[in-house]
Design a protein around this motif. Sequence first.
Motif, PDB file in Angstrom:
ATOM      1  N   THR A 261    -100.674 -69.614 -13.825  1.00 38.87           N
ATOM      2  CA  THR A 261     -99.372 -69.005 -13.548  1.00 38.87           C
ATOM      3  C   THR A 261     -99.249 -67.846 -14.531  1.00 38.87           C
ATOM      4  OG1 THR A 261     -98.508 -71.188 -13.084  1.00 38.87           O
ATOM      5  CG2 THR A 261     -96.914 -69.471 -13.399  1.00 38.87           C
TER       6      THR A 261
ATOM      7  N   ASP B 296    -100.609 -69.516  -9.172  1.00 40.31           N
ATOM      8  CA  ASP B 296     -99.396 -70.266  -8.866  1.00 40.31           C
ATOM      9  C   ASP B 296     -98.229 -69.290  -8.947  1.00 40.31           C
ATOM     10  OD1 ASP B 296     -97.076 -71.699  -8.895  1.00 40.31           O
ATOM     11  OD2 ASP B 296     -97.812 -73.308 -10.186  1.00 40.31           O
TER      12      ASP B 296
ATOM     13  N   ALA C 132     -95.223 -69.594  -7.757  1.00 37.27           N
ATOM     14  CA  ALA C 132     -93.923 -70.213  -7.470  1.00 37.27           C
ATOM     15  C   ALA C 132     -92.798 -69.323  -7.991  1.00 37.27           C
ATOM     16  CB  ALA C 132     -93.849 -71.598  -8.086  1.00 37.27           C
TER      17      ALA C 132
ATOM     18  N   THR D 213     -95.790 -70.866 -17.710  1.00 34.18           N
ATOM     19  CA  THR D 213     -94.526 -71.618 -17.741  1.00 34.18           C
ATOM     20  C   THR D 213     -93.820 -71.524 -19.084  1.00 34.18           C
ATOM     21  OG1 THR D 213     -95.907 -73.542 -18.018  1.00 34.18           O
ATOM     22  CG2 THR D 213     -94.878 -73.295 -15.893  1.00 34.18           C
TER      23      THR D 213
ATOM     24  N   HIS E 246     -97.564 -76.092 -14.587  1.00 35.46           N
ATOM     25  CA  HIS E 246     -96.593 -76.927 -13.888  1.00 35.46           C
ATOM     26  C   HIS E 246     -97.305 -78.203 -13.425  1.00 35.46           C
ATOM     27  CE1 HIS E 246     -93.630 -77.930 -10.698  1.00 35.46           C
ATOM     28  NE2 HIS E 246     -92.798 -77.285 -11.475  1.00 35.46           N
TER      29      HIS E 246
ATOM     30  N   ALA F 244     -93.689 -76.072   0.979  1.00 37.55           N
ATOM     31  CA  ALA F 244     -93.165 -76.010  -0.395  1.00 37.55           C
ATOM     32  C   ALA F 244     -94.253 -75.470  -1.302  1.00 37.55           C
ATOM     33  CB  ALA F 244     -92.744 -77.396  -0.861  1.00 37.55           C
ATOM     34  N   GLY F 245     -93.903 -75.284  -2.568  1.00 41.63           N
ATOM     35  CA  GLY F 245     -94.878 -74.789  -3.531  1.00 41.63           C
ATOM     36  C   GLY F 245     -96.068 -75.726  -3.646  1.00 41.63           C
ATOM     37  N   ALA F 246     -95.792 -76.996  -3.856  1.00 36.46           N
ATOM     38  CA  ALA F 246     -96.879 -77.955  -4.033  1.00 36.46           C
ATOM     39  C   ALA F 246     -97.736 -78.039  -2.767  1.00 36.46           C
ATOM     40  CB  ALA F 246     -96.313 -79.327  -4.376  1.00 36.46           C
TER      41      ALA F 246
ATOM     42  N   HIS G 167     -99.874 -68.991  -3.892  1.00 34.91           N
ATOM     43  CA  HIS G 167     -98.709 -69.332  -3.072  1.00 34.91           C
ATOM     44  C   HIS G 167     -97.480 -68.716  -3.724  1.00 34.91           C
ATOM     45  CE1 HIS G 167     -97.780 -72.500  -6.054  1.00 34.91           C
ATOM     46  NE2 HIS G 167     -96.549 -72.364  -5.612  1.00 34.91           N
TER      47      HIS G 167
ATOM     48  N   HIS H 138     -88.286 -70.289  -1.834  1.00 36.60           N
ATOM     49  CA  HIS H 138     -87.055 -70.931  -2.334  1.00 36.60           C
ATOM     50  C   HIS H 138     -86.870 -70.734  -3.832  1.00 36.60           C
ATOM     51  CE1 HIS H 138     -90.379 -73.763  -2.154  1.00 36.60           C
ATOM     52  NE2 HIS H 138     -89.861 -74.416  -3.164  1.00 36.60           N
ATOM     53  N   LYS H 139     -87.611 -69.859  -4.438  1.00 31.60           N
ATOM     54  CA  LYS H 139     -87.288 -69.456  -5.806  1.00 31.60           C
ATOM     55  C   LYS H 139     -87.110 -67.942  -5.805  1.00 31.60           C
ATOM     56  CE  LYS H 139     -89.475 -73.324  -8.115  1.00 31.60           C
ATOM     57  NZ  LYS H 139     -90.696 -73.819  -8.761  1.00 31.60           N
TER      58      LYS H 139
HETATM   59  C1  LIG Z   1     -91.482 -74.975  -8.712  1.00 27.15           C
HETATM   60  C2  LIG Z   1     -92.867 -74.778  -9.100  1.00 27.15           C
HETATM   61  C3  LIG Z   1     -93.906 -75.377  -8.343  1.00 27.15           C
HETATM   62  C4  LIG Z   1     -93.673 -76.352  -7.224  1.00 27.15           C
HETATM   63  O1  LIG Z   1     -92.922 -75.883  -6.144  1.00 27.15           O
HETATM   64  P1  LIG Z   1     -92.242 -76.913  -5.144  1.00 27.15           P
HETATM   65  O2  LIG Z   1     -91.695 -76.088  -4.048  1.00 27.15           O
HETATM   66  O3  LIG Z   1     -91.189 -77.629  -5.928  1.00 27.15           O
HETATM   67  O4  LIG Z   1     -93.289 -77.865  -4.655  1.00 27.15           O
HETATM   68  C5  LIG Z   1     -95.199 -75.088  -8.736  1.00 27.15           C
HETATM   69  N1  LIG Z   1     -95.470 -74.295  -9.782  1.00 27.15           N
HETATM   70  C6  LIG Z   1     -94.502 -73.712 -10.529  1.00 27.15           C
HETATM   71  C7  LIG Z   1     -94.878 -72.817 -11.673  1.00 27.15           C
HETATM   72  C8  LIG Z   1     -93.167 -73.949 -10.218  1.00 27.15           C
HETATM   73  O5  LIG Z   1     -92.208 -73.395 -10.955  1.00 27.15           O
END
Ligand SMILES: *Cc1c(COP(=O)(O)O)cnc(C)c1O
Length: 491
Positions: A215, A244, A246, A219, A171, A137-139, A266, A270-271
């Motif tokens: 990021t 980041d 994500a 955000t 985030h 996952a992202g985290a 990373h 899934h986004k």
């Molecule tokens: C969704 C998100 C994450 C975390 O991703 P997960 O897959 O939910 O762990 C980290 N950073 C940003 C900016 C995000 O939008």
Amino acid sequence: MINYNKLIFELSNQDRIGYSLPKQRFTDYNIENLDPSLARQTELLLPEVSELDVLRHFTNISNKNFGVENGFYPLGSCTMKYNPKINEEMASNKAFRNLHPLQPTNTVQGALEVYYNLQTYLSEISGLKEFSLNPYAGAHGELVGLMIIKAYHEDRGDFKRKKIIIPDSAHGTNPASTVVCGMDVVEIESNELGRVDLEKLKAVLSDEIAGMMLTNPNTLGIFENDICEITKLVHEAGGLMYYDGANLNALLGKVRPGDMGFDVMHINLHKTFSTPHGGGGPGSGPVGVTEELSKYLPNPRIKKLEDYYYVENSGEALGQISSYFGNYMVSLRAYTYIRTLGKENLRLVGPYATLNANYISKALKPAYELPIQGYCMHEVVFNGLTNKDTDVRTLDIAKRLLDFGMHAPTIYFPLLFPQAIMIEPTETESKETIDDFINVMHRIAIEAKEEPEKLKQAPTKTPIRRTDEVFAAKMMIFSYKDYLEYINNRG
Ligand SMILES: *Cc1c(COP(=O)(O)O)cnc(C)c1O
């Protein structure tokens, strides 16, 4: 009338059976050597229901769920884009589905090729040398990336660097991953434009800084114009830059984190890469690094020699951070998505996502307070209604949206604005859907003035109304046993 929404145990009727298993007794299976103490001594508590009742029960529950296939889902920072069905078709293909991760590599060349190619595509898209698809996952990717940064400094005998700089717009997983990695967070305040404040950044740089997490677009949906200066400053101080990624949606095929000067990143498949997510389902957070850091990438790694794909386990790696190769089916979906769009169309994702967010920004600006002026990227953040004379809050607006069959945006995040409403429409929504949302938001703004009670009561059309969030978090009921216990204790 039978209520199939009841708990499955409440539908239970003694001796009603909803399954048929083969007649063998357990002695017919080859488990004679099983320690008898492991055998169950008491009956298992199971609901006794017919197959049809069980089916109705779960179908009814599933109908209460709201997903991107039910309606508009502008949940900011989550990139709830459509997940094309061809991805699912690929993931359910027997040729992939029946593979075992321990199969000899010469029998899974096709699957490894998909993996290898996806690693390569992500490298090309991001401008970083090598990728591992193993993080779940992202985290998880953040943690792996930070472990790489830590390993890099410690390898050079530099044990002082334990601090990670994180802007206040970040985030929540960024500071969380930092702490889990055993490092300290140094938070810096954003400037009035919602960007990194260069003076504040300079003030915290020292030989204790391991790196900075950022990021971009951040955000708030704002692009960090000073990004090259930021990465330069951190590098000069001996730190590494973590991206980041994500939500890579806005930049896809346009700007590359590697070119901005990032060392580790990373990506959430899934986004950005359209694999389904939500509810804690399977995700994937591939980690990419510069050539210098690639030796630390986790095991196992998929490599290619001439036309042969093989699995490598390196002694220099961080170790293994997932079972086998991460979530293979998620990678397969992302690979299908990239191949379906192709290079040219991948470049259109960001512009359309950005156009949709700016269209909403402009259309809602008269009714909702826009704290940061100018263009946004893939998402837009408002700070509640422009009219602050009512006691209608962001929560009420979000709840009212549910009555219109739309998912609420992200609310009260980022923390910079007390009534934050963060809207991310994504590129997959039609103009009609977005206009519909805009009309509903305007209608809610009028209701806030004329019928505020209506907003305080909302939602009225959902299966449950407002939940008691404190109770839900403190008294979690996960099973029928928990439920019975709760009912009995309540008296
Ligand atoms: C969704 C998100 C994450 C975390 O991703 P997960 O897959 O939910 O762990 C980290 N950073 C940003 C900016 C995000 O939008």
